[in-house]
Design a protein around this motif. Structure first.
Motif, PDB file in Angstrom:
ATOM      1  N   GLY A 140       2.794  -1.096  -5.555  1.00  0.00           N
ATOM      2  CA  GLY A 140       1.696  -0.276  -6.039  1.00  0.00           C
ATOM      3  C   GLY A 140       0.567  -0.128  -5.037  1.00  0.00           C
ATOM      4  O   GLY A 140       0.553  -0.782  -3.985  1.00  0.00           O
ATOM      5  N   PRO A 141      -0.419   0.723  -5.340  1.00  0.00           N
ATOM      6  CA  PRO A 141      -1.488   1.037  -4.384  1.00  0.00           C
ATOM      7  C   PRO A 141      -2.372  -0.144  -4.019  1.00  0.00           C
ATOM      8  O   PRO A 141      -2.892  -0.207  -2.900  1.00  0.00           O
ATOM      9  CB  PRO A 141      -2.290   2.140  -5.095  1.00  0.00           C
ATOM     10  CG  PRO A 141      -1.962   1.976  -6.546  1.00  0.00           C
ATOM     11  CD  PRO A 141      -0.553   1.497  -6.589  1.00  0.00           C
ATOM     12  N   VAL A 142      -2.560  -1.077  -4.931  1.00  0.00           N
ATOM     13  CA  VAL A 142      -3.385  -2.247  -4.611  1.00  0.00           C
ATOM     14  C   VAL A 142      -2.645  -3.162  -3.637  1.00  0.00           C
ATOM     15  O   VAL A 142      -3.193  -3.571  -2.601  1.00  0.00           O
ATOM     16  CB  VAL A 142      -3.782  -3.012  -5.890  1.00  0.00           C
ATOM     17  CG1 VAL A 142      -4.547  -4.275  -5.529  1.00  0.00           C
ATOM     18  CG2 VAL A 142      -4.611  -2.129  -6.811  1.00  0.00           C
ATOM     19  N   SER A 143      -1.409  -3.475  -3.949  1.00  0.00           N
ATOM     20  CA  SER A 143      -0.631  -4.361  -3.080  1.00  0.00           C
ATOM     21  C   SER A 143      -0.480  -3.793  -1.672  1.00  0.00           C
ATOM     22  O   SER A 143      -0.558  -4.530  -0.686  1.00  0.00           O
ATOM     23  CB  SER A 143       0.760  -4.601  -3.686  1.00  0.00           C
ATOM     24  OG  SER A 143       0.665  -5.311  -4.895  1.00  0.00           O
ATOM     25  N   ARG A 144      -0.280  -2.491  -1.576  1.00  0.00           N
ATOM     26  CA  ARG A 144      -0.017  -1.897  -0.263  1.00  0.00           C
ATOM     27  C   ARG A 144      -1.169  -2.075   0.702  1.00  0.00           C
ATOM     28  O   ARG A 144      -0.968  -2.063   1.922  1.00  0.00           O
ATOM     29  CB  ARG A 144       0.311  -0.399  -0.421  1.00  0.00           C
ATOM     30  CG  ARG A 144       1.699  -0.134  -0.962  1.00  0.00           C
ATOM     31  CD  ARG A 144       2.080   1.318  -0.812  1.00  0.00           C
ATOM     32  NE  ARG A 144       1.239   2.213  -1.581  1.00  0.00           N
ATOM     33  CZ  ARG A 144       1.479   2.590  -2.826  1.00  0.00           C
ATOM     34  NH1 ARG A 144       2.549   2.139  -3.453  1.00  0.00           N
ATOM     35  NH2 ARG A 144       0.663   3.414  -3.459  1.00  0.00           N
ATOM     36  N   THR A 145      -2.385  -2.221   0.194  1.00  0.00           N
ATOM     37  CA  THR A 145      -3.530  -2.352   1.091  1.00  0.00           C
ATOM     38  C   THR A 145      -4.165  -3.731   1.089  1.00  0.00           C
ATOM     39  O   THR A 145      -4.885  -4.071   2.027  1.00  0.00           O
ATOM     40  CB  THR A 145      -4.641  -1.332   0.736  1.00  0.00           C
ATOM     41  OG1 THR A 145      -5.087  -1.570  -0.601  1.00  0.00           O
ATOM     42  CG2 THR A 145      -4.129   0.094   0.858  1.00  0.00           C
ATOM     43  N   GLN A 146      -3.888  -4.524   0.069  1.00  0.00           N
ATOM     44  CA  GLN A 146      -4.649  -5.762  -0.081  1.00  0.00           C
ATOM     45  C   GLN A 146      -3.892  -7.029   0.291  1.00  0.00           C
ATOM     46  O   GLN A 146      -4.515  -8.083   0.423  1.00  0.00           O
ATOM     47  CB  GLN A 146      -5.152  -5.889  -1.532  1.00  0.00           C
ATOM     48  CG  GLN A 146      -6.059  -4.750  -1.966  1.00  0.00           C
ATOM     49  CD  GLN A 146      -7.256  -4.587  -1.054  1.00  0.00           C
ATOM     50  OE1 GLN A 146      -8.038  -5.520  -0.878  1.00  0.00           O
ATOM     51  NE2 GLN A 146      -7.412  -3.404  -0.465  1.00  0.00           N
ATOM     52  N   ILE A 147      -2.596  -6.975   0.427  1.00  0.00           N
ATOM     53  CA  ILE A 147      -1.873  -8.190   0.788  1.00  0.00           C
ATOM     54  C   ILE A 147      -1.186  -7.998   2.139  1.00  0.00           C
ATOM     55  O   ILE A 147      -0.946  -6.852   2.552  1.00  0.00           O
ATOM     56  CB  ILE A 147      -0.842  -8.581  -0.297  1.00  0.00           C
ATOM     57  CG1 ILE A 147       0.284  -7.539  -0.394  1.00  0.00           C
ATOM     58  CG2 ILE A 147      -1.517  -8.762  -1.636  1.00  0.00           C
ATOM     59  CD1 ILE A 147       1.351  -7.928  -1.396  1.00  0.00           C
ATOM     60  N   PRO A 148      -0.886  -9.057   2.850  1.00  0.00           N
ATOM     61  CA  PRO A 148      -0.238  -8.920   4.160  1.00  0.00           C
ATOM     62  C   PRO A 148       1.084  -8.181   4.052  1.00  0.00           C
ATOM     63  O   PRO A 148       1.803  -8.296   3.051  1.00  0.00           O
ATOM     64  CB  PRO A 148      -0.032 -10.378   4.596  1.00  0.00           C
ATOM     65  CG  PRO A 148      -1.033 -11.163   3.816  1.00  0.00           C
ATOM     66  CD  PRO A 148      -1.175 -10.458   2.504  1.00  0.00           C
TER      67      PRO A 148
END
Length: 238
Positions: A140-148
């Motif tokens: 999802g959009p959060v994971s794609r930018t917020q986790i390594p």
């Protein structure tokens, strides 16, 4: 060398990113809801305002959790966002099924109205599947930018930027490996548009079984709309 080229080659830790903007996703959702509200009465599976009201109720807490940028993800956020997309998809596919039934069994004669309804269903199909791809790919959009990147779930789609590291320099500088590029909603809407017009992948390949299944459902729905519904509507104009 331009500043953009220099910036493109500079890696930024993914967890320090500001996150994708909230507004495009909200606008796409509201457009899909509005298109449903404008459908003819006979294509609705419930009173006109019931499903849109439920979708708005689901959308409000999603905006409250991430009002400007998509940086926070909880289990509730994930469930709500996927439920919202699934509800829009279900209502639109149901409208398409009713539209086909009306054409085959009811002998609808209102060609112009039918053409408009077919376009509404087709456009909603593009939007909702674009949202679905956006919500599912790589967590999802959060994971794609917020986790390594190494901690991301497996990708559902392979974009051309994911394999451009060895291309000419001006192309390689914008690749995933060189610039830490990740797809945003616009990229997934483009995938959805091409799948609804070409009825097959173009420059972006589905990798997972669920992505292939979803693209198959979307392509079949678009094909039915384009060939059966529109063809029948045009014939009633004669």
């Amino acid at each position: 060398m331009s500043r953009n080229r220099a910036d493109a080659r500079t890696r930024h830790p993914r967890h320090q990113r500001r996150g994708e903007a909230r507004l495009p996703g909200v606008m796409a959702t509201l457009i899909a809801i509005t298109l449903y509200l404008a459908l003819p009465e006979q294509l609705l599976i419930a009173p006109r305002y019931v499903l849109p009201a439920l979708e708005i109720v689901l959308l409000i807490p999603l905006i409250a959790i991430n009002p400007k940028r998509l940086t926070r993800q909880t289990r509730a956020f994930r469930v709500l966002s996927l439920t919202l997309v699934a509800l829009i998809a279900f209502s639109n596919l149901a409208a398409l099924g009713i539209l086909v039934y009306e054409l085959v069994h009811a002998g609808v004669k209102d060609g112009p109205s039918l053409l408009l309804a077919a376009f509404q269903v087709w456009l909603t199909n593009v939007i909702v599947f674009g949202l679905a791809y956006w919500e599912l790919d790589r967590g999802g959009p959060v994971s794609r930018t917020q986790i390594p990147r190494a901690a991301l779930p497996l990708a559902d789609f392979r974009f051309s930027q994911d394999e451009n590291d060895d291309a000419v320099q001006e192309v390689a500088d914008g690749s995933s490996g060189s610039s830490d590029w990740v797809p945003v909603l616009t990229d997934y809407l483009y995938v959805s548009v091409t799948n609804s017009t070409a009825f097959s992948p173009t420059d972006t390949m589905p990798l997972s079984s669920r992505a292939k299944l979803m693209m198959s459902v979307q392509a079949v729905a678009a094909l039915v709309t384009s060939l059966l519904v529109i063809a029948r509507a045009v014939s009633t104009l004669r």
